[in-house]
Design an enzyme around this catalytic site. Structure first.
Site, PDB file in Angstrom:
ATOM      1  N   ASP A 143       0.804  -1.220   0.000  1.00  0.00           N
ATOM      2  CA  ASP A 143       0.000   0.000   0.000  1.00  0.00           C
ATOM      3  C   ASP A 143       0.838   1.273   0.000  1.00  0.00           C
ATOM      4  O   ASP A 143       0.431   2.308   0.538  1.00  0.00           O
ATOM      5  CB  ASP A 143      -0.962   0.015   1.219  1.00  0.00           C
ATOM      6  CG  ASP A 143      -1.895  -1.173   1.215  1.00  0.00           C
ATOM      7  OD1 ASP A 143      -2.237  -1.650   0.124  1.00  0.00           O
ATOM      8  OD2 ASP A 143      -2.275  -1.628   2.312  1.00  0.00           O
TER       9      ASP A 143
ATOM     10  N   LYS B 257       1.853   2.124  -5.027  1.00  0.00           N
ATOM     11  CA  LYS B 257       2.427   1.562  -6.268  1.00  0.00           C
ATOM     12  C   LYS B 257       1.492   1.798  -7.451  1.00  0.00           C
ATOM     13  O   LYS B 257       1.941   2.120  -8.548  1.00  0.00           O
ATOM     14  CB  LYS B 257       2.664   0.050  -6.114  1.00  0.00           C
ATOM     15  CG  LYS B 257       3.646  -0.316  -5.017  1.00  0.00           C
ATOM     16  CD  LYS B 257       3.747  -1.816  -4.836  1.00  0.00           C
ATOM     17  CE  LYS B 257       2.450  -2.437  -4.337  1.00  0.00           C
ATOM     18  NZ  LYS B 257       2.094  -2.064  -2.940  1.00  0.00           N
TER      19      LYS B 257
ATOM     20  N   GLN C 173       2.030  -6.040  -3.208  1.00  0.00           N
ATOM     21  CA  GLN C 173       2.506  -6.146  -1.827  1.00  0.00           C
ATOM     22  C   GLN C 173       3.788  -5.305  -1.658  1.00  0.00           C
ATOM     23  O   GLN C 173       3.978  -4.353  -2.395  1.00  0.00           O
ATOM     24  CB  GLN C 173       2.727  -7.609  -1.421  1.00  0.00           C
ATOM     25  CG  GLN C 173       1.445  -8.410  -1.246  1.00  0.00           C
ATOM     26  CD  GLN C 173       0.789  -8.832  -2.533  1.00  0.00           C
ATOM     27  OE1 GLN C 173       1.425  -9.427  -3.398  1.00  0.00           O
ATOM     28  NE2 GLN C 173      -0.480  -8.555  -2.702  1.00  0.00           N
TER      29      GLN C 173
ATOM     30  N   THR D 136      -8.435  -3.340  -0.275  1.00  0.00           N
ATOM     31  CA  THR D 136      -9.004  -4.664  -0.541  1.00  0.00           C
ATOM     32  C   THR D 136      -9.994  -5.072   0.544  1.00  0.00           C
ATOM     33  O   THR D 136     -11.086  -5.555   0.255  1.00  0.00           O
ATOM     34  CB  THR D 136      -7.875  -5.718  -0.673  1.00  0.00           C
ATOM     35  OG1 THR D 136      -7.117  -5.387  -1.825  1.00  0.00           O
ATOM     36  CG2 THR D 136      -8.419  -7.131  -0.828  1.00  0.00           C
TER      37      THR D 136
ATOM     38  N   GLY E 169      -4.514  -4.448  -3.664  1.00  0.00           N
ATOM     39  CA  GLY E 169      -5.531  -3.444  -3.963  1.00  0.00           C
ATOM     40  C   GLY E 169      -4.795  -2.176  -4.327  1.00  0.00           C
ATOM     41  O   GLY E 169      -4.150  -1.579  -3.485  1.00  0.00           O
ATOM     42  N   HIS E 170      -4.813  -1.824  -5.610  1.00  0.00           N
ATOM     43  CA  HIS E 170      -4.061  -0.668  -6.077  1.00  0.00           C
ATOM     44  C   HIS E 170      -5.019   0.439  -6.485  1.00  0.00           C
ATOM     45  O   HIS E 170      -5.856   0.245  -7.361  1.00  0.00           O
ATOM     46  CB  HIS E 170      -3.164  -1.059  -7.259  1.00  0.00           C
ATOM     47  CG  HIS E 170      -2.143  -2.102  -6.899  1.00  0.00           C
ATOM     48  ND1 HIS E 170      -1.356  -2.745  -7.814  1.00  0.00           N
ATOM     49  CD2 HIS E 170      -1.781  -2.608  -5.695  1.00  0.00           C
ATOM     50  CE1 HIS E 170      -0.549  -3.599  -7.198  1.00  0.00           C
ATOM     51  NE2 HIS E 170      -0.812  -3.539  -5.906  1.00  0.00           N
TER      52      HIS E 170
HETATM   53  P1  GDP Z   1      -0.762   0.259  -3.542  1.00  0.00           P
HETATM   54  O1  GDP Z   1      -1.347  -1.008  -3.050  1.00  0.00           O
HETATM   55  O2  GDP Z   1       0.710   0.348  -3.295  1.00  0.00           O
HETATM   56  O3  GDP Z   1      -1.100   0.575  -4.948  1.00  0.00           O
HETATM   57  O4  GDP Z   1      -1.395   1.406  -2.643  1.00  0.00           O
HETATM   58  P2  GDP Z   1      -2.961   1.549  -2.214  1.00  0.00           P
HETATM   59  O5  GDP Z   1      -3.717   2.076  -3.365  1.00  0.00           O
HETATM   60  O6  GDP Z   1      -3.444   0.329  -1.566  1.00  0.00           O
HETATM   61  O7  GDP Z   1      -2.838   2.626  -1.051  1.00  0.00           O
HETATM   62  C1  GDP Z   1      -2.264   3.867  -1.269  1.00  0.00           C
HETATM   63  C2  GDP Z   1      -3.290   4.946  -0.872  1.00  0.00           C
HETATM   64  O8  GDP Z   1      -2.634   6.193  -0.890  1.00  0.00           O
HETATM   65  C3  GDP Z   1      -4.432   5.056  -1.845  1.00  0.00           C
HETATM   66  O9  GDP Z   1      -5.568   5.494  -1.144  1.00  0.00           O
HETATM   67  C4  GDP Z   1      -3.948   6.144  -2.810  1.00  0.00           C
HETATM   68  O10 GDP Z   1      -5.021   6.826  -3.458  1.00  0.00           O
HETATM   69  C5  GDP Z   1      -3.232   7.045  -1.874  1.00  0.00           C
HETATM   70  N1  GDP Z   1      -2.112   7.810  -2.422  1.00  0.00           N
HETATM   71  C6  GDP Z   1      -1.096   7.408  -3.224  1.00  0.00           C
HETATM   72  N2  GDP Z   1      -0.178   8.386  -3.340  1.00  0.00           N
HETATM   73  C7  GDP Z   1      -0.634   9.424  -2.598  1.00  0.00           C
HETATM   74  C8  GDP Z   1      -0.118  10.721  -2.268  1.00  0.00           C
HETATM   75  O11 GDP Z   1       0.972  11.109  -2.693  1.00  0.00           O
HETATM   76  N3  GDP Z   1      -0.881  11.495  -1.425  1.00  0.00           N
HETATM   77  C9  GDP Z   1      -2.085  11.093  -0.948  1.00  0.00           C
HETATM   78  N4  GDP Z   1      -2.766  11.922  -0.164  1.00  0.00           N
HETATM   79  N5  GDP Z   1      -2.587   9.879  -1.216  1.00  0.00           N
HETATM   80  C10 GDP Z   1      -1.859   9.059  -2.020  1.00  0.00           C
HETATM   81  P1  IMO Z   2      -0.841  -4.220  -2.199  1.00  0.00           P
HETATM   82  O1  IMO Z   2      -0.402  -4.779  -3.532  1.00  0.00           O
HETATM   83  C1  IMO Z   2      -0.905  -4.521   2.122  1.00  0.00           C
HETATM   84  C2  IMO Z   2      -0.873  -8.531   3.843  1.00  0.00           C
HETATM   85  C3  IMO Z   2      -2.114  -8.969   4.591  1.00  0.00           C
HETATM   86  C4  IMO Z   2      -1.478  -9.867   5.623  1.00  0.00           C
HETATM   87  C5  IMO Z   2      -0.368 -10.561   4.844  1.00  0.00           C
HETATM   88  C6  IMO Z   2      -0.736 -11.912   4.278  1.00  0.00           C
HETATM   89  O2  IMO Z   2      -2.142  -3.527  -2.242  1.00  0.00           O
HETATM   90  O3  IMO Z   2       0.256  -3.410  -1.600  1.00  0.00           O
HETATM   91  P2  IMO Z   2      -2.275 -12.699   2.266  1.00  0.00           P
HETATM   92  O4  IMO Z   2      -3.736 -12.464   2.003  1.00  0.00           O
HETATM   93  O5  IMO Z   2      -1.383 -12.173   1.179  1.00  0.00           O
HETATM   94  O6  IMO Z   2      -1.958 -14.113   2.636  1.00  0.00           O
HETATM   95  O7  IMO Z   2      -1.969 -11.842   3.607  1.00  0.00           O
HETATM   96  O8  IMO Z   2      -0.055  -9.688   3.763  1.00  0.00           O
HETATM   97  N1  IMO Z   2      -1.095  -8.065   2.460  1.00  0.00           N
HETATM   98  C7  IMO Z   2      -1.066  -6.792   2.088  1.00  0.00           C
HETATM   99  N2  IMO Z   2      -0.925  -5.666   2.822  1.00  0.00           N
HETATM  100  N3  IMO Z   2      -0.994  -4.436   0.788  1.00  0.00           N
HETATM  101  C8  IMO Z   2      -1.111  -5.554   0.040  1.00  0.00           C
HETATM  102  O9  IMO Z   2      -1.092  -5.527  -1.318  1.00  0.00           O
HETATM  103  C9  IMO Z   2      -1.189  -6.797   0.688  1.00  0.00           C
HETATM  104  N4  IMO Z   2      -1.322  -8.075   0.268  1.00  0.00           N
HETATM  105  C10 IMO Z   2      -1.241  -8.844   1.358  1.00  0.00           C
HETATM  106  O10 IMO Z   2      -2.772  -7.881   5.172  1.00  0.00           O
HETATM  107  O11 IMO Z   2      -0.875  -9.098   6.635  1.00  0.00           O
HETATM  108 MG    MG Z   3      -2.850  -1.672  -1.762  1.00  0.00          MG
END
Ligand code: GDP
Ligand code: IMO
Ligand code: MG
Length: 423
Positions: free
Chosen positions: A13, A16, A224, A299, A40-41
């Site tokens: 999270d 990415k 991840q 997610t 969850g991106h």
């Molecule tokens: P990922 O799994 O690495 O793609 O990241 P996620 O989407 O799960 O979580 C990142 C969160 O940060 C999401 O809610 C994005 O919309 C938000 N986000 C990403 N970059 C920025 C930023 O520079 N500033 C703010 N405020 N939110 C951001």
């Molecule tokens: P993105 O791509 C954050 C965490 C789960 C748990 C551990 C194992 O959005 O960054 P799993 O279901 O993979 O067996 O869970 O890994 N986890 C993540 N945490 N971002 C993710 O993906 C994750 N994918 C798995 O919360 O701690």
């Molecule tokens: Mg994510």
């Protein structure tokens, strides 16, 4: 730009999805090579919010090819749902822009049931998985009992193999006192999904090499993060795949010598969802970010645990991934703070550590060594040029780059595509 890998440098999270979306403009093919729909991106583009789980974020750009590589564990039912949702948001998805590796392993309903049953059995030692069946699917793959996407094109074989696997896994579920997976209903459901997805299934390694030979640029979308890596993460509080840069090669069939660039993505602070050690965890930061409506999982919707930026993690992540560049996201999350801490090292039983220890138990005992920085106390969300950032924000970023041993190339100051500053 050539072939680039984007990886998470923390516990997932990191943002990415947003960085991949930004870099997609200069790429032709976007590839997922590990993980499954535990990812969850979030991408915000044209004022609309999209959440990608299995489909590479590049799908939001017309004319880009998206590939689900062999290292991914693919849930056919989850993928169909995701395709339907994105189509509902106006995104075009067909076999011309979304390909699935024929050797990607399938996540089946019994994997999700086993994931839940195993977590329940772990009790207060639970990993806090996403419940998407990821661990059991990779376990089947390594154990050599998995079913692969190529079977989506062979319905009779798929039905026969499924019947066998459901029977086998139902024995385990019965022993755990869990609900059994219905045999005929599940087979029918998966065969329906197979008919829909089969046209997307192909030898993606061959296709990727053809693309490279034609001069196209590949962008690998990490899922991840480094500390969820099965080998390099905070085991056992990890996911079941290689989330680090090497996973992009094994998970796609594109060899290391064709990779030109690695970008590690990190938030300007740290978050983690699920259980496990978190040295710089801080309740005040968690409360602040949650009160701003931020840091809830894309997610599962779970509130993420939050804390100060941990350079022990980033330093090691830069090393393990061979990162040339850092993308620092969510700098704006620190806007309201008078004082900001950066963790530069840990102390463990009187010893100073520059890198994380091997066991989760030792990591739980580590005490962060902090360095204090003055906050900029300014809303950064409307800044459009890196040079216009307040000098205190630039000083913070300079120090992060110095401690990481990598240059910062991108800075996020908001969730939208435009809120990305090039350094
Ligand atoms: P990922 O799994 O690495 O793609 O990241 P996620 O989407 O799960 O979580 C990142 C969160 O940060 C999401 O809610 C994005 O919309 C938000 N986000 C990403 N970059 C920025 C930023 O520079 N500033 C703010 N405020 N939110 C951001
Ligand atoms: P993105 O791509 C954050 C965490 C789960 C748990 C551990 C194992 O959005 O960054 P799993 O279901 O993979 O067996 O869970 O890994 N986890 C993540 N945490 N971002 C993710 O993906 C994750 N994918 C798995 O919360 O701690
Ligand atoms: Mg994510």
């Amino acid at each position: 730009m050539a072939n680039s890998i984007v990886v998470g440098a923390q516990w997932g999270d990191e943002g990415k999805g947003k960085i991949v979306d930004y870099l997609t403009e200069g790429s032709d093919v976007v590839v997922r090579a590990a993980g499954g729909n535990n990812a969850g991106h979030t991408v915000i583009s044209g004022g609309r919010k999209y959440i990608l789980h299995l489909i590479p974020s590049g799908i939001l750009w017309p004319g880009k090819l998206c590939v689900i590589g062999n290292g991914v564990v693919m849930d056919p039912l989850g993928l169909i749902e995701e395709i339907a949702k994105l189509r509902g948001q106006g995104v075009t998805i067909d076999p011309s822009n979304l390909l699935i590796s024929e050797t990607a392993h399938l996540v089946m309903p019994y994997h999700r049931a086993l994931d839940r049953a195993r977590e329940a059995r772990r009790g207060d030692k639970k990993i806090g998985t996403t419940g998407r069946g990821i661990g059991p699917a990779y376990a089947d793959k390594v154990e050599r009992g998995g079913l692969r996407a190529v079977l989506l094109k062979q319905p009779e074989v798929l039905a026969r193999e499924l019947r066998d696997r459901i029977g086998m896994h139902n024995e385990t579920l019965a022993a755990a006192g869990a609900d059994l997976v219905p045999v005929d209903e599940t087979i029918a459901q998966i065969l329906d999904a197979a008919a829909i997805l089969a046209p997307h299934v192909t030898n993606t390694a061959v296709r990727l090499h053809q693309e490279i030979r034609s001069g196209r640029n590949l962008l690998f979308e990490g899922a991840q993060g480094t500390y969820l890596d099965i080998d390099h993460g905070t085991y056992p509080f990890v996911t079941s795949s290689n989330t680090t840069a090497g996973g992009a090669c094994t998970g796609s069939g594109v060899p290391p010598r064709l990779i030109d660039r690695v970008v590690a993505v990190a938030k300007a602070y740290t978050t983690r969802v699920g259980s496990g050690p978190f040295v710089t965890e801080n309740e005040a930061i968690s409360d602040m970010l949650h009160n701003m409506g931020r840091e809830f999982g894309a997610t599962t919707g779970r509130a993420r645990r939050c804390g100060w930026l941990d350079m022990v993690l980033i330093r090691y992540a830069v090393m393990i991934n061979g990162a040339d560049e850092l993308a620092i996201t969510n700098l704006d999350g620190l806007d309201g703070l008078d004082r900001i801490q950066i963790c530069t090292a840990y102390t463990l039983r009187g010893e100073t550590l520059e890198y994380p220890p091997a066991t989760a138990a030792d990591m739980e005992e580590c005490v962060p060594v902090y360095e204090e920085h003055e906050g900029w106390r300014q809303d950064l969300s409307a800044v459009t040029n890196y040079n216009d950032l307040p000098s205190k924000a630039k000083a913070y970023l300079d120090r992060v780059a110095e401690l990481a041993g990598a240059r910062i190339s991108l800075v996020g100051i908001g969730p939208a595509r435009e809120q990305t500053l090039v350094v």
